[in-house]
Design an enzyme around this catalytic site. Structure first.
Site, PDB file in Angstrom:
ATOM      1  N   MET A 357      -3.751 -38.090  10.596  1.00 46.48           N
ATOM      2  CA  MET A 357      -3.431 -37.080   9.569  1.00 46.48           C
ATOM      3  C   MET A 357      -4.216 -37.328   8.257  1.00 46.48           C
ATOM      4  SD  MET A 357      -0.839 -34.975   9.101  1.00 46.48           S
ATOM      5  CE  MET A 357       0.038 -35.440  10.436  1.00 46.48           C
ATOM      6  N   GLY A 358      -5.027 -36.398   7.747  1.00 45.09           N
ATOM      7  CA  GLY A 358      -5.728 -36.324   6.556  1.00 45.09           C
ATOM      8  C   GLY A 358      -4.785 -35.968   5.545  1.00 45.09           C
ATOM      9  N   CYS A 359      -5.480 -35.689   4.275  1.00 44.00           N
ATOM     10  CA  CYS A 359      -4.924 -35.212   3.334  1.00 44.00           C
ATOM     11  C   CYS A 359      -4.604 -33.768   3.260  1.00 44.00           C
ATOM     12  CB  CYS A 359      -6.039 -35.131   2.014  1.00 44.00           C
ATOM     13  SG  CYS A 359      -6.494 -36.760   1.598  1.00 44.00           S
ATOM     14  N   THR A 360      -5.001 -33.013   3.968  1.00 45.57           N
ATOM     15  CA  THR A 360      -4.536 -31.429   4.160  1.00 45.57           C
ATOM     16  C   THR A 360      -3.836 -31.341   5.390  1.00 45.57           C
ATOM     17  OG1 THR A 360      -6.707 -31.129   5.449  1.00 45.57           O
ATOM     18  CG2 THR A 360      -6.616 -30.793   3.025  1.00 45.57           C
ATOM     19  N   GLY A 361      -3.614 -32.419   6.346  1.00 45.18           N
ATOM     20  CA  GLY A 361      -2.809 -32.229   7.480  1.00 45.18           C
ATOM     21  C   GLY A 361      -3.419 -32.864   8.901  1.00 45.18           C
TER      22      GLY A 361
END
Length: 387
Positions: A357-361
């Protein structure tokens, strides 16, 4: 003769004003007064405020209505009799729309809310806030987008921009909407205010109104519209916005708009204005036009194809994970619901991949030398929209 010239001039000015505004007479809208957490008087005050702004309001309730208020009284003594009176007014054509605190919409119909964004003061349509456009998540998001566009157009926005809130199903819905556009459906995508761009919207975009139409599932929309309406009051009294909006769906012609039992008089007045806007803007015609355009571009076939693809993925065989290796590159744009299936697509080709899971999803992580091949495989399998 001078007076005649003045009368004719005034007539043309009034006609020009009517043409510009779309209002050729007062729109008749009913509102149910019984059931509000703040009492009938609160609803009546909203009705009186809307009447002063040009709506012919029929107040359904038990309390007295001032003779000079511009509001007409329809007698009712409980919620059931309120509902019955509202239905009769609609059936007989005595009113063109109604505002109520609850209404049983059929499957395939959901409501499009209208809010005022606190960061900019811009109005934004939330698609959707109650009801069910479809029983499958991704399909419902796509249909919500179409409903939102139609409603925004009925309120005078010629080319409303559409954004998808960054939630489950958004990436799959994005691909369907992009495919529809490629095949001729005239939809205009919004751009997030965040640096990475794209039509997937964040919380910042909600506050700023980065899209004219913000698409989300109904449960999320229901929570968000409550926040927008009551954030200034601590939650107990909804002060701003226009409520949950009209039920919108294919072939549906009942103009019933929903408000909350916690709605205050200012919001109730706005909901009645919203109803008037939709009558003047010919909502039903706008909905029919949008749905026909989307169907002409292959809406039903695209949805069925995606659903079959999802069914095929769920019945896929078990795949063994390849030997682990350092993963330095990220592939974004995959729906969280598809994340683990997408990882298995790469494993099947002996490419080690990890979900994350990254910062944008959601993201998939792969080795640098496997990035291009991984993108191609995921695009071919329908998990991302381009290699």
């Amino acid at each position: 003769m001078k007076d005649l010239h003045k009368t004719v001039a005034n007539t043309f000015l009034e006609l020009a004003d009517a043409l510009e505004s779309g209002r050729f007479g007062q729109v008749k809208v009913a509102v149910t007064g019984i059931g509000s957490e703040h009492g009938e008087e609160n609803v009546l005050q909203g009705a009186i405020a809307a009447a002063k702004r040009g709506v012919e309001v029929y107040f359904i309730g038990s309390i007295d209505v001032p003779a000079d208020s511009g509001v007409k009284k329809v007698e009712a003594h409980d919620e059931d009799s309120c509902f019955q009176a509202m239905e009769e007014l609609l059936d007989k054509g005595e009113v063109q729309a109604a505002v109520a605190m609850h209404y049983p919409f059929p499957i395939g119909v959901s409501t499009v809310g209208r809010v005022v964004c606190p960061a900019t003061g811009k109005e934004m349509f939330l698609a959707t806030t109650t009801g069910t456009s479809a029983t499958e998540l991704v399909e419902s998001l796509v249909r919500n987008a179409i409903a939102g566009v139609a409603t925004a157009k009925a309120c005078g926005i010629k080319e409303p921009t559409v954004g998808l809130l960054n939630l489950n199903g958004a990436r799959q819905a994005e691909m369907i909407l992009k495919e529809l556009k490629e095949k001729g459906y005239p939809i205009k995508f919004a751009e997030t205010a965040r640096a990475d761009g794209g039509m997937i919207m964040r919380g910042n975009d909600l506050l700023q109104g980065s899209a004219d139409v913000m698409v989300m599932d109904t449960l999320t929309g229901n929570a968000i519209i409550k926040l927008f309406a009551a954030y200034t009051s601590g939650g107990g009294f909804e002060t701003t916005g226009y409520g949950y909006g009209p039920g919108v769906g294919k072939g549906y012609d009942r103009k019933v708009l929903i408000i909350s039992r916690a709605s205050g008089a200012p919001l109730i007045a706005n909901a009645l204005i919203y109803a008037s806007d939709l009558v003047n803007g010919e909502l039903r015609d706008k909905v029919d036009t949008e749905i026909k355009a989307a169907e002409k571009a292959g809406l039903e076939e695209i949805i069925k194809g995606r659903q079959k693809q999802a069914s095929d993925k769920s019945s896929a065989e078990e795949v063994k994970c390849p030997e682990a290796e350092p993963v330095a590159e990220q592939i974004p744009g995959i729906d969280v619901l598809d994340l683990e299936d997408a990882v298995r697509v790469l494993w099947k080709e002996n490419i080690y991949a990890e979900s994350g899971m990254g910062c944008t999803g959601p993201i998939i992580r792969v080795a640098a030398d496997k990035l291009t091949k991984s993108r191609e495989l995921l695009a071919a399998a329908g998990y991302i929209d381009e290699a």
